[in-house]
Motif scaffolding. Structure first.
Motif, PDB file in Angstrom:
ATOM      1  N   GLY A 160       0.780  -1.232   0.000  1.00 22.94           N
ATOM      2  CA  GLY A 160       0.000   0.000   0.000  1.00 22.94           C
ATOM      3  C   GLY A 160       0.812   1.283   0.000  1.00 22.94           C
ATOM      4  O   GLY A 160       0.250   2.371   0.000  1.00 22.94           O
ATOM      5  N   ILE A 161       2.135   1.163  -0.021  1.00 23.05           N
ATOM      6  CA  ILE A 161       3.016   2.331  -0.045  1.00 23.05           C
ATOM      7  C   ILE A 161       3.505   2.536  -1.474  1.00 23.05           C
ATOM      8  O   ILE A 161       4.110   1.631  -2.064  1.00 23.05           O
ATOM      9  CB  ILE A 161       4.224   2.158   0.899  1.00 23.05           C
ATOM     10  CG1 ILE A 161       3.786   1.808   2.327  1.00 23.05           C
ATOM     11  CG2 ILE A 161       5.119   3.398   0.870  1.00 23.05           C
ATOM     12  CD1 ILE A 161       2.942   2.852   3.002  1.00 23.05           C
ATOM     13  N   GLU A 162       3.257   3.725  -2.029  1.00 24.93           N
ATOM     14  CA  GLU A 162       3.693   3.999  -3.392  1.00 24.93           C
ATOM     15  C   GLU A 162       5.211   4.127  -3.449  1.00 24.93           C
ATOM     16  O   GLU A 162       5.831   4.765  -2.593  1.00 24.93           O
ATOM     17  CB  GLU A 162       3.052   5.278  -3.923  1.00 24.93           C
ATOM     18  CG  GLU A 162       3.327   5.497  -5.390  1.00 24.93           C
ATOM     19  CD  GLU A 162       2.524   6.625  -5.999  1.00 24.93           C
ATOM     20  OE1 GLU A 162       2.672   6.825  -7.213  1.00 24.93           O
ATOM     21  OE2 GLU A 162       1.761   7.302  -5.283  1.00 24.93           O
ATOM     22  N   ILE A 163       5.804   3.504  -4.458  1.00 26.60           N
ATOM     23  CA  ILE A 163       7.250   3.540  -4.664  1.00 26.60           C
ATOM     24  C   ILE A 163       7.517   4.416  -5.893  1.00 26.60           C
ATOM     25  O   ILE A 163       7.010   4.141  -6.973  1.00 26.60           O
ATOM     26  CB  ILE A 163       7.827   2.127  -4.895  1.00 26.60           C
ATOM     27  CG1 ILE A 163       7.336   1.140  -3.828  1.00 26.60           C
ATOM     28  CG2 ILE A 163       9.349   2.179  -4.974  1.00 26.60           C
ATOM     29  CD1 ILE A 163       7.722   1.467  -2.402  1.00 26.60           C
ATOM     30  N   LEU A 164       8.310   5.461  -5.702  1.00 27.24           N
ATOM     31  CA  LEU A 164       8.599   6.422  -6.758  1.00 27.24           C
ATOM     32  C   LEU A 164      10.074   6.421  -7.108  1.00 27.24           C
ATOM     33  O   LEU A 164      10.924   6.124  -6.262  1.00 27.24           O
ATOM     34  CB  LEU A 164       8.209   7.830  -6.295  1.00 27.24           C
ATOM     35  CG  LEU A 164       6.777   8.015  -5.803  1.00 27.24           C
ATOM     36  CD1 LEU A 164       6.619   9.368  -5.151  1.00 27.24           C
ATOM     37  CD2 LEU A 164       5.815   7.838  -6.952  1.00 27.24           C
ATOM     38  N   GLN A 165      10.360   6.806  -8.333  1.00 29.53           N
ATOM     39  CA  GLN A 165      11.749   6.965  -8.770  1.00 29.53           C
ATOM     40  C   GLN A 165      12.147   8.425  -8.571  1.00 29.53           C
ATOM     41  O   GLN A 165      11.429   9.328  -8.983  1.00 29.53           O
ATOM     42  CB  GLN A 165      11.876   6.566 -10.235  1.00 29.53           C
ATOM     43  CG  GLN A 165      13.278   6.592 -10.745  1.00 29.53           C
ATOM     44  CD  GLN A 165      13.376   6.008 -12.151  1.00 29.53           C
ATOM     45  OE1 GLN A 165      12.404   5.546 -12.723  1.00 29.53           O
ATOM     46  NE2 GLN A 165      14.560   6.035 -12.692  1.00 29.53           N
ATOM     47  N   ASP A 166      13.288   8.652  -7.937  1.00 29.98           N
ATOM     48  CA  ASP A 166      13.806  10.006  -7.715  1.00 29.98           C
ATOM     49  C   ASP A 166      14.518  10.489  -8.967  1.00 29.98           C
ATOM     50  O   ASP A 166      15.475   9.880  -9.405  1.00 29.98           O
ATOM     51  CB  ASP A 166      14.771  10.012  -6.526  1.00 29.98           C
ATOM     52  CG  ASP A 166      15.468  11.339  -6.370  1.00 29.98           C
ATOM     53  OD1 ASP A 166      14.764  12.354  -6.315  1.00 29.98           O
ATOM     54  OD2 ASP A 166      16.712  11.364  -6.336  1.00 29.98           O
TER      55      ASP A 166
END
Length: 77
Positions: free
Chosen positions: A54-60
């Motif tokens: 449920g935690i969104e994973i983003l690319q920096d």
């Protein structure tokens, strides 16, 4: 974190009791490694948005997050 893996990120989320009020940002190389691990585990299926527990994973894309480091972002304004 020594290496960003699916198990390591799951454990990080659980150990830090993260909720859906945050997102995780990763260095592009770490993000790619995590996506490949996720695809291997889930039979080449990737959900959009990319989430783990449920935690969104983003690319920096800013260059602010070092490789094999996790940055926690507040998603509640």
């Amino acid at each position: 974190m020594e290496k960003i893996t699916l198990d390591a990120v799951r454990n990080f989320i659980i150990d830090n009791e993260l909720t859906d009020s945050v997102a995780i940002s990763l260095h592009p190389d770490s993000f790619d490694d995590l996506v490949m691990d996720y695809l291997d585990t889930n039979g080449l299926k990737l959900e959009r948005p990319f989430e783990i527990l449920g935690i969104e994973i983003l690319q920096d894309f800013t260059g602010a997050v070092p490789k094999n480091q996790v940055n926690i972002l507040d998603t509640v304004e």
